[in-house]
Design a protein around this motif. Structure first.
Motif, short mmCIF file in Angstrom:
data_model
loop_
_atom_site.label_atom_id
_atom_site.label_comp_id
_atom_site.label_asym_id
_atom_site.label_seq_id
_atom_site.Cartn_x
_atom_site.Cartn_y
_atom_site.Cartn_z
N SER A 116 0.56 -1.26 0.11
CA SER A 116 0.00 -0.40 -0.15
C SER A 116 0.73 1.23 -0.07
O SER A 116 1.97 1.43 0.72
CB SER A 116 -0.74 -0.29 1.52
OG SER A 116 0.00 0.34 2.39
N CYS A 142 3.45 7.63 14.67
CA CYS A 142 2.41 7.66 14.60
C CYS A 142 1.61 8.58 14.31
O CYS A 142 0.50 9.56 13.56
CB CYS A 142 1.75 6.84 15.65
SG CYS A 142 1.80 5.38 16.00
N SER A 185 -1.75 8.67 12.17
CA SER A 185 -2.45 7.17 12.24
C SER A 185 -2.63 7.02 13.80
O SER A 185 -1.43 6.76 14.41
CB SER A 185 -1.56 6.33 11.54
OG SER A 185 -1.13 6.45 10.19
N ALA A 186 -3.33 5.45 14.01
CA ALA A 186 -3.30 4.90 15.95
C ALA A 186 -2.50 4.06 15.50
O ALA A 186 -1.87 3.76 14.54
CB ALA A 186 -4.70 4.66 14.93
N PRO A 214 -2.01 1.18 16.20
CA PRO A 214 -2.77 -0.40 15.78
C PRO A 214 -2.33 -0.08 14.57
O PRO A 214 -1.68 -1.80 13.85
CB PRO A 214 -4.11 -0.51 16.13
CG PRO A 214 -4.06 0.24 17.54
CD PRO A 214 -3.82 1.41 17.67
N THR A 215 -3.35 0.88 13.48
CA THR A 215 -2.71 0.79 12.36
C THR A 215 -0.64 0.61 11.63
O THR A 215 -0.66 0.69 11.13
CB THR A 215 -3.46 2.02 11.95
OG1 THR A 215 -4.81 2.68 11.97
CG2 THR A 215 -2.98 1.74 10.45
N VAL A 216 -0.34 1.72 12.45
CA VAL A 216 1.11 1.58 11.97
C VAL A 216 1.75 0.93 12.75
O VAL A 216 3.01 -0.30 11.74
CB VAL A 216 2.07 3.06 13.34
CG1 VAL A 216 3.28 2.57 12.97
CG2 VAL A 216 1.01 3.40 12.47
N THR A 217 1.28 -0.51 13.28
CA THR A 217 1.91 -1.63 13.98
C THR A 217 1.95 -2.02 12.79
O THR A 217 2.58 -3.37 12.53
CB THR A 217 1.15 -2.52 15.49
OG1 THR A 217 1.60 -1.29 16.70
CG2 THR A 217 1.80 -3.77 15.84
N ARG A 218 0.48 -2.77 12.67
CA ARG A 218 -0.24 -3.38 11.43
C ARG A 218 1.07 -3.56 9.91
O ARG A 218 1.51 -3.67 9.74
CB ARG A 218 -1.52 -4.10 11.51
CG ARG A 218 -1.98 -4.28 12.18
CD ARG A 218 -3.77 -4.87 11.63
NE ARG A 218 -4.05 -3.22 10.89
CZ ARG A 218 -4.82 -2.61 11.96
NH1 ARG A 218 -4.79 -3.08 13.46
NH2 ARG A 218 -5.69 -1.07 12.19
N MET A 219 1.32 -1.88 9.91
CA MET A 219 1.92 -1.46 8.59
C MET A 219 3.42 -2.09 8.84
O MET A 219 3.92 -2.39 7.96
CB MET A 219 2.11 -0.77 8.13
CG MET A 219 0.52 0.31 7.93
SD MET A 219 0.32 1.74 7.42
CE MET A 219 0.50 2.81 8.78
N SER A 227 0.51 3.48 1.83
CA SER A 227 0.53 3.93 3.03
C SER A 227 2.09 3.70 3.99
O SER A 227 2.28 4.26 5.02
CB SER A 227 -1.16 3.44 4.76
OG SER A 227 -1.71 4.53 3.60
N GLN A 228 1.69 1.57 3.58
CA GLN A 228 3.23 1.34 3.42
C GLN A 228 4.76 1.89 3.32
O GLN A 228 5.80 2.05 4.16
CB GLN A 228 3.01 0.24 3.29
CG GLN A 228 2.27 -0.99 4.60
CD GLN A 228 2.60 -2.28 3.65
OE1 GLN A 228 2.49 -2.83 2.64
NE2 GLN A 228 1.04 -3.25 4.20
#
Length: 170
Positions: free
Chosen positions: A45, A67, A72-73, A75-80, A47-48
């Protein structure tokens, strides 16, 4: 509103519309460059990729700062980060002064991937800028420096010039 005020408002809006149009075009170009790279698994993505740019700009940046910069939250950054780490583009390290925090840095493969994207992007930009007249190039350089100063007032003038030279074909 009289004719003079309307003309002034229109004149102020023209640069905004022009910049917005260029940003949209560049977004498409960057996405194309990201998808056109070969030899490695590309981030899935935009975003990544933005996350990678933030990390590349500040080696050992704290997750909290990332973040904030990406708005970004966590959890979102952690997933990326999970995805980028899984394909070998990112490392997470304990923060040297606070063991509860994590710092992020790109791996050599991550840096190489960004370099390929930048090279493709810069080739297109270089050709477009070379086709401009010297006056247009000068105006572009001056206008972009002024825009960057307004968008990122924390960057010193020398830093802005070095960053422009490092990541663009101008």
């Amino acid at each position: 509103m009289n004719a003079s005020e309307a003309a002034t408002t229109g004149t102020r809006q023209e640069p905004t519309h022009a910049a917005s149009s260029i940003v949209e075009l560049l977004d498409v170009m960057w996405d194309h460059a990201r998808n056109a790279t070969t030899g490695t698994a590309a981030p899935g993505s935009t975003s990544q990729l933005r996350l990678m740019y933030v990390i590349d700009g500040e080696e050992g940046v704290r997750m909290r700062a990332v973040c904030h910069r990406l708005s970004s939250a966590p959890p979102t950054v952690t997933r990326m980060c999970d995805r980028l780490q899984a394909i070998g583009f990112l490392e997470r390290l304990p923060c040297p002064d606070n063991g509860r925090e994590i710092t992020l840095r790109l791996t050599p493969a991550g840096r190489e991937h960004l370099q390929r994207i930048r090279a493709q992007r810069d080739t297109v930009l270089h050709q477009a800028i070379e086709n401009m007249t010297p006056g247009e190039r000068g105006a572009l350089t001056q206008g972009l420096a002024g825009l960057r100063a307004q968008l990122d007032p924390s960057a010193a003038p020398g830093d802005r010039l070095r960053a422009a030279g490092r990541h663009s074909a101008a």
